[in-house]
Design an enzyme around this catalytic site. Structure first.
Site, PDB file in Angstrom:
ATOM      1  CG  ASP A   7      -1.879   1.128   1.288  1.00  0.00           C
ATOM      2  OD1 ASP A   7      -2.179   1.705   0.228  1.00  0.00           O
ATOM      3  OD2 ASP A   7      -2.348   1.443   2.397  1.00  0.00           O
ATOM      4  CD  GLU A  67      -4.809   1.414  -2.788  1.00  0.00           C
ATOM      5  OE1 GLU A  67      -5.884   0.999  -2.348  1.00  0.00           O
ATOM      6  OE2 GLU A  67      -4.127   2.294  -2.227  1.00  0.00           O
ATOM      7  CG  ASP A 139      -0.962   2.722   6.531  1.00  0.00           C
ATOM      8  OD1 ASP A 139      -1.240   3.460   5.579  1.00  0.00           O
ATOM      9  OD2 ASP A 139      -0.995   3.086   7.714  1.00  0.00           O
TER      10      ASP A 139
END
Length: 157
Positions: A7, A67, A139
């Site tokens: 992420d 992502e 996260d």
């Protein structure tokens, strides 16, 4: 198969490492790479570079899931894009295949809805990895959801 989910961010890069063993998903590690706000941006990017290299050298993932980043009108957009560039460079230098997923795709795959809440995602991560308590910080849970999206795509439901 060993996967690292990432992420991206400048202040915090979430990561999660999962291994498939006998068709079971095993959580090996998760956490964040944090960079100090008091440091210059180039030093923060270098810190991400160094720490991600160390993680990959230690865990030796065979694939990665990251992502996708969408542009928003925000002062942090360029910084996040730069951090993502460092991440992609590290993965490419290690010859690790990268799959990219939008936030909506991750939510749809993991929780069944492209508009799933953070809690829905967290519950799905805990269920998929048979965890008693949620991964912290958020996260790292997001990074695990990204990795699980790739595993689901590859048929490891």
């Amino acid at each position: 198969m060993r996967i690292i989910g990432i992420d991206p961010g400048l202040a915090r890069v979430g990561y999660g490492i999962i291994e498939i063993e006998n068709e079971r998903k095993i959580l090996l590690d998760c956490g964040v790479i944090e960079t100090g706000k008091d440091k210059k941006e180039e030093d923060r990017l270098y810190e991400i570079f160094q720490d991600l290299n160390e993680l990959i050298n230690h865990w030796k993932p065979t694939v990665a899931a990251v992502e996708k980043f969408f542009f928003y009108r925000s002062s942090t957009t360029i910084s996040v894009v730069q951090a993502r560039g460092v991440i992609m460079m590290v993965l490419a230098s290690k010859k690790i295949h990268v799959s990219e997923y939008s936030p909506a795709k991750i939510k749809l795959t993991i929780a069944g809805s492209g508009k799933a809440s953070k809690k829905d995602i967290l519950d799905a991560v805990m269920y998929n990895l048979d965890l008693d308590k949620p991964p912290k910080p958020d996260d790292s849970a997001d990074a695990l959801a990204i990795a699980l999206t790739k595993l689901n795509e590859d048929g490891f439901n």
